[in-house]
Motif scaffolding. Sequence first.
Motif, PDB file in Angstrom:
ATOM      1  N   LEU A   2       9.705 -36.423   5.742  1.00 56.48           N
ATOM      2  CA  LEU A   2      10.822 -35.781   5.052  1.00 56.48           C
ATOM      3  C   LEU A   2      12.097 -36.033   5.843  1.00 56.48           C
ATOM      4  N   ARG A   3      13.142 -36.436   5.138  1.00 56.44           N
ATOM      5  CA  ARG A   3      14.436 -36.626   5.779  1.00 56.44           C
ATOM      6  C   ARG A   3      15.504 -35.911   4.964  1.00 56.44           C
ATOM      7  N   ALA A   4      16.259 -35.065   5.626  1.00 59.61           N
ATOM      8  CA  ALA A   4      17.380 -34.376   4.990  1.00 59.61           C
ATOM      9  C   ALA A   4      18.660 -35.061   5.423  1.00 59.61           C
ATOM     10  N   GLU A   5      19.503 -35.392   4.454  1.00 55.49           N
ATOM     11  CA  GLU A   5      20.746 -36.098   4.748  1.00 55.49           C
ATOM     12  C   GLU A   5      21.932 -35.317   4.199  1.00 55.49           C
ATOM     13  N   HIS A   6      22.710 -34.729   5.098  1.00 57.35           N
ATOM     14  CA  HIS A   6      23.971 -34.075   4.763  1.00 57.35           C
ATOM     15  C   HIS A   6      23.805 -33.014   3.664  1.00 57.35           C
ATOM     16  N   ILE A   7      22.844 -32.111   3.885  1.00 55.78           N
ATOM     17  CA  ILE A   7      22.568 -31.070   2.898  1.00 55.78           C
ATOM     18  C   ILE A   7      23.595 -29.939   3.009  1.00 55.78           C
ATOM     19  N   GLU A  18      25.564 -25.996   5.701  1.00 57.89           N
ATOM     20  CA  GLU A  18      26.693 -26.933   5.751  1.00 57.89           C
ATOM     21  C   GLU A  18      26.330 -28.231   6.463  1.00 57.89           C
ATOM     22  N   ASP A  19      26.301 -29.318   5.701  1.00 56.71           N
ATOM     23  CA  ASP A  19      26.174 -30.677   6.233  1.00 56.71           C
ATOM     24  C   ASP A  19      25.030 -30.796   7.239  1.00 56.71           C
ATOM     25  N   LEU A  20      23.846 -30.392   6.818  1.00 55.51           N
ATOM     26  CA  LEU A  20      22.674 -30.390   7.702  1.00 55.51           C
ATOM     27  C   LEU A  20      21.826 -31.636   7.481  1.00 55.51           C
ATOM     28  N   SER A  21      21.491 -32.309   8.563  1.00 54.93           N
ATOM     29  CA  SER A  21      20.597 -33.467   8.516  1.00 54.93           C
ATOM     30  C   SER A  21      19.497 -33.292   9.556  1.00 54.93           C
ATOM     31  N   PHE A  22      18.272 -33.704   9.200  1.00 48.89           N
ATOM     32  CA  PHE A  22      17.165 -33.682  10.151  1.00 48.89           C
ATOM     33  C   PHE A  22      16.042 -34.571   9.626  1.00 48.89           C
ATOM     34  N   ARG A  23      15.082 -34.855  10.495  1.00 43.39           N
ATOM     35  CA  ARG A  23      13.913 -35.663  10.129  1.00 43.39           C
ATOM     36  C   ARG A  23      12.645 -34.911  10.509  1.00 43.39           C
ATOM     37  N   GLU A  25       8.609 -35.897  10.921  1.00 40.53           N
ATOM     38  CA  GLU A  25       7.658 -37.008  10.942  1.00 40.53           C
ATOM     39  C   GLU A  25       6.218 -36.497  10.871  1.00 40.53           C
ATOM     40  N   GLU A  26       5.321 -37.405  10.537  1.00 35.94           N
ATOM     41  CA  GLU A  26       3.896 -37.088  10.483  1.00 35.94           C
ATOM     42  C   GLU A  26       3.437 -36.468  11.808  1.00 35.94           C
ATOM     43  N   GLY A  27       2.641 -35.420  11.704  1.00 33.94           N
ATOM     44  CA  GLY A  27       2.090 -34.769  12.885  1.00 33.94           C
ATOM     45  C   GLY A  27       2.994 -33.733  13.517  1.00 33.94           C
ATOM     46  N   GLN A  28       4.221 -33.588  13.016  1.00 34.64           N
ATOM     47  CA  GLN A  28       5.160 -32.630  13.591  1.00 34.64           C
ATOM     48  C   GLN A  28       5.091 -31.286  12.866  1.00 34.64           C
ATOM     49  N   TRP A  29       5.372 -30.227  13.623  1.00 34.56           N
ATOM     50  CA  TRP A  29       5.558 -28.891  13.058  1.00 34.56           C
ATOM     51  C   TRP A  29       6.983 -28.487  13.413  1.00 34.56           C
ATOM     52  N   LEU A  30       7.844 -28.541  12.407  1.00 37.15           N
ATOM     53  CA  LEU A  30       9.265 -28.264  12.603  1.00 37.15           C
ATOM     54  C   LEU A  30       9.552 -26.809  12.278  1.00 37.15           C
ATOM     55  N   MET A  31      10.078 -26.077  13.256  1.00 38.66           N
ATOM     56  CA  MET A  31      10.423 -24.673  13.089  1.00 38.66           C
ATOM     57  C   MET A  31      11.909 -24.537  12.782  1.00 38.66           C
ATOM     58  N   LEU A  32      12.233 -23.843  11.710  1.00 30.94           N
ATOM     59  CA  LEU A  32      13.609 -23.477  11.406  1.00 30.94           C
ATOM     60  C   LEU A  32      13.847 -22.083  11.960  1.00 30.94           C
ATOM     61  N   VAL A  33      14.716 -21.968  12.927  1.00 32.78           N
ATOM     62  CA  VAL A  33      14.944 -20.688  13.592  1.00 32.78           C
ATOM     63  C   VAL A  33      16.438 -20.363  13.602  1.00 32.78           C
ATOM     64  N   ALA A 208      12.121 -28.215  16.541  1.00 32.57           N
ATOM     65  CA  ALA A 208      12.851 -27.074  15.995  1.00 32.57           C
ATOM     66  C   ALA A 208      14.257 -27.480  15.587  1.00 32.57           C
ATOM     67  N   VAL A 209      14.774 -26.743  14.610  1.00 32.67           N
ATOM     68  CA  VAL A 209      16.184 -26.802  14.235  1.00 32.67           C
ATOM     69  C   VAL A 209      16.727 -25.392  14.378  1.00 32.67           C
ATOM     70  N   LEU A 210      17.705 -25.222  15.250  1.00 34.02           N
ATOM     71  CA  LEU A 210      18.320 -23.920  15.490  1.00 34.02           C
ATOM     72  C   LEU A 210      19.598 -23.835  14.657  1.00 34.02           C
ATOM     73  N   LEU A 211      19.621 -22.849  13.735  1.00 32.20           N
ATOM     74  CA  LEU A 211      20.735 -22.700  12.812  1.00 32.20           C
ATOM     75  C   LEU A 211      21.540 -21.443  13.112  1.00 32.20           C
ATOM     76  N   ASP A 212      22.811 -21.500  12.816  1.00 32.81           N
ATOM     77  CA  ASP A 212      23.675 -20.335  12.912  1.00 32.81           C
ATOM     78  C   ASP A 212      24.771 -20.471  11.866  1.00 32.81           C
ATOM     79  N   LYS A 213      24.809 -19.496  10.946  1.00 31.05           N
ATOM     80  CA  LYS A 213      25.811 -19.493   9.872  1.00 31.05           C
ATOM     81  C   LYS A 213      25.802 -20.805   9.097  1.00 31.05           C
ATOM     82  N   GLY A 214      24.587 -21.314   8.849  1.00 28.51           N
ATOM     83  CA  GLY A 214      24.432 -22.500   8.019  1.00 28.51           C
ATOM     84  C   GLY A 214      24.623 -23.824   8.718  1.00 28.51           C
ATOM     85  N   ARG A 215      24.973 -23.781  10.008  1.00 30.11           N
ATOM     86  CA  ARG A 215      25.201 -25.018  10.745  1.00 30.11           C
ATOM     87  C   ARG A 215      24.126 -25.229  11.806  1.00 30.11           C
TER      88      ARG A 215
END
Length: 251
Positions: A2-7, A18-23, A25-33, A208-215
């Motif tokens: 899964l790839r997110a481009e400028h969401i 706001e303008d969030l991008s991330f990748r 990959e197989e085998g990863q556990w991505l935490m949104l915090v 992990a992706v660390l978010l604050d106020k949508g960024r």
Amino acid sequence: MLRAEHITVRYGEHTVVEDLSFRLEEGQWLMLVGPNGAGKSTLIEAIAQGVPYAGTFLLEGRDIRTLKAAQRARKVGVLAQKNAVGYAYSVEEVVGLGRYAHTSGFLSAGDGEGKARVEQALAATGMTKLRHASVLTLSGGELQRTFLAQVFAQNPQLLILDEPANHLDLIYQKHIFSLIRDWLRQPGRAVLSVVHDLSLAKKYGTHAVLLDKGRCVSQGETGAVLTQDNLARVYDMDVYAWMRDLLSQWR
């Protein structure tokens, strides 16, 4: 996978993501915090095509918007934070709905492995004994486990989970997170989940992706993201000191 481009997600004049991008990959556990209001659950709704957004989500290189609902359901399983039920379906019937994308009808003969997948999902989530119970009679934790079993029965390649331990007792929190980790060890799979418990994020997340106020404040391997400085910046407190203080009560 899964790839997110400028969401970007907006509700009227209010920008939630706001303008969030991330990748992922197989085998990863991505935490949104991140704290409440950071945009975590909204991002999951966007991936599930539940809210309009600008930007692109690519699933195995394909724009997820171009996939039909059944195609998405074979590849992506989504567990929402809140699951409302209005009909007296049995637990087994609700779990069986996870196989709908694999057949032309509910648990029809065309789904050769459907019954086995449902049995495995019921056993894995500890719901076998309640298989004939109406979902209207379940506790919050039992209902959460029922819908998690539905997602497991779906057997997707990508699991997207919004607070998977919501309403669960400690024993089932441990059980569910361990189960998801075991599920992830099979080839061709990945997990993306929203968690508020930073201890769970550190223990189970590979990234992990660390978010604050949508960024996005930071993203990458979990240890490099959930640092003392990053967390203090987002939560406006010394999270590490607070966690150590809590742990000291058990010594």
